[in-house]
Every structure is written in C-alpha cells, then in structure tokens.
Design a protein around this motif. Sequence first.
Motif, PDB file in Angstrom:
ATOM      1  N   PRO A   1       2.152   6.794 -12.057  1.00  0.00           N
ATOM      2  CA  PRO A   1       1.317   7.543 -12.798  1.00  0.00           C
ATOM      3  C   PRO A   1      -0.124   7.370 -12.286  1.00  0.00           C
ATOM      4  O   PRO A   1      -0.796   8.053 -12.175  1.00  0.00           O
ATOM      5  N   VAL A   2      -0.434   6.154 -12.000  1.00  0.00           N
ATOM      6  CA  VAL A   2      -1.946   5.631 -11.948  1.00  0.00           C
ATOM      7  C   VAL A   2      -2.028   5.869 -10.615  1.00  0.00           C
ATOM      8  O   VAL A   2      -3.282   6.649  -9.683  1.00  0.00           O
ATOM      9  N   LEU A   3      -1.064   5.798  -9.537  1.00  0.00           N
ATOM     10  CA  LEU A   3      -1.258   6.110  -7.826  1.00  0.00           C
ATOM     11  C   LEU A   3      -1.232   7.771  -7.949  1.00  0.00           C
ATOM     12  O   LEU A   3      -2.215   8.195  -7.241  1.00  0.00           O
TER      13      LEU A   3
ATOM     14  N   LYS B   1      -4.560   9.385  -6.299  1.00  0.00           N
ATOM     15  CA  LYS B   1      -4.583  10.111  -5.198  1.00  0.00           C
ATOM     16  C   LYS B   1      -5.408  11.341  -5.294  1.00  0.00           C
ATOM     17  O   LYS B   1      -5.945  12.156  -4.174  1.00  0.00           O
ATOM     18  N   ALA B   2      -5.470  11.844  -6.708  1.00  0.00           N
ATOM     19  CA  ALA B   2      -6.130  13.286  -6.676  1.00  0.00           C
ATOM     20  C   ALA B   2      -7.760  12.758  -6.586  1.00  0.00           C
ATOM     21  O   ALA B   2      -8.230  13.722  -5.920  1.00  0.00           O
TER      22      ALA B   2
ATOM     23  N   SER C   1       0.844  -1.248  -0.262  1.00  0.00           N
ATOM     24  CA  SER C   1       0.180  -0.072  -0.044  1.00  0.00           C
ATOM     25  C   SER C   1       0.793   1.401   0.018  1.00  0.00           C
ATOM     26  O   SER C   1       1.861   1.443   0.898  1.00  0.00           O
ATOM     27  N   ASN C   2       0.658   2.015  -1.008  1.00  0.00           N
ATOM     28  CA  ASN C   2       1.562   3.569  -1.080  1.00  0.00           C
ATOM     29  C   ASN C   2       0.779   4.580  -0.352  1.00  0.00           C
ATOM     30  O   ASN C   2       1.437   5.504  -0.363  1.00  0.00           O
ATOM     31  N   TYR C   3      -0.492   4.531  -0.177  1.00  0.00           N
ATOM     32  CA  TYR C   3      -1.280   5.547   0.453  1.00  0.00           C
ATOM     33  C   TYR C   3      -2.457   5.024   1.351  1.00  0.00           C
ATOM     34  O   TYR C   3      -3.051   4.358   1.359  1.00  0.00           O
ATOM     35  N   GLN C   4      -2.399   5.905   2.686  1.00  0.00           N
ATOM     36  CA  GLN C   4      -3.314   5.525   3.569  1.00  0.00           C
ATOM     37  C   GLN C   4      -3.411   6.824   4.331  1.00  0.00           C
ATOM     38  O   GLN C   4      -2.746   7.732   4.138  1.00  0.00           O
TER      39      GLN C   4
END
Length: 193
Positions: free
Chosen positions: A174-176, A180-181, A143-146
């Motif tokens: 690029p997808v991450l 995130k947006a 997981s790169n974003y929490q």
Amino acid sequence: MEPVKYSFILAFILLITSCGQADYSPKPRGYFRINFPEKSYHQIPNGCPFQFEIPDYASYNDEGINQQHPCWKNIDFPAFNARLHLSYFPISKESTLAQLTEDARTFAFKHSTKATAIDQSKISIPEHKVHGLQYIIGGNTASNYQFYLTDSSKHYLRGALYFNEKPQLDSIQPVLEFIKADIKQLIHSLEWK
C-alpha cells in the motif's frame, strides 16, 4: 454442614453452566492501519539543470552525497521509512545516452534473483521533452521501482526507490502504491533547465 453443602452445589452448578459452547476460531493476522496524508506538492528550488515537484510530506536533501556529483539528490519519505535516490548525469562523450540507459537496465535487473517479475514501460511527455523507462520490480527485492528520464541530448536523471527495512512486498505494497503516485507527479512535473 448445610452451608458447605449448598456452596459446593452452587460451585458445581456455576462450573457446569460456565462451560458453554463458545466458538473459538483463530483471528487472521492483521497489519497496522496506515493513515496516508493528503496529497499536495511544491516545486523544488535547486542549482541543478532540472526542476520538479515533490509532496509536502517528503524532504529533499543531498546529505551524504558525493561532492563530485552535486546533482545527486535524495527525496526522503520519513513517515514511510523510504528514500528515492536521484542521480543526474549530463550526456557527453564520456557518458553517452546508450551507456547511461544500459546502466539503468543493469541496476534494475540486478534484482532479478529475488524478483518475481520486472515490468518495463515507456515514459513519454513530449511537451517537457521528457522520455524514459520505468521498471516495476515485483517480489521481495531491495528496490521495487526504478526509472530514468532524459531529453535524449543533454540531460539524464535516474531514480530508484528503497525502503529502509527488510523487503516484504505484501507489507509495503500500500505504501509503495502511494509513493509511486508521488513519483509519477515528479516525472510529469519535471522540466529541464
């Protein structure tokens, strides 16, 4: 014998002229082009004590979620093979804000063995009574974003983004950033009921 002699000479000339000086260099490795959809959002109706907007190209579901926690939901991004897991807890004597925020920190830092960095930043949207932290986890982690969000008295919502494939940050970057947006839109449109 004359025609054989001429054809031998012609073949020899063609062979010599075809071996010109060509510049053969290896091509760099490329990745597939990703066509991102146009960003547009819609409000999610649900029976939970919160509401927010998700992108039109995502789906909101609770299949496979524990029935003891009816407000644990998933937001699927099928075009990107990704899922945002959302867990809602009411703040109570059994689930204090301190315990819940420490759990979020623990979950984020479980990735520290593979992470190259874990950056924390505050989330504060006072007009909606939304406060929290986001964890941006660098490297090839699951997981790169929490994040977690709370009103500090009654509500607590935690989110974790996962891709359904082997983690390769350079491939999913690029997808991450695109997703995130969308998560930022979810956070900024969140309202407690």
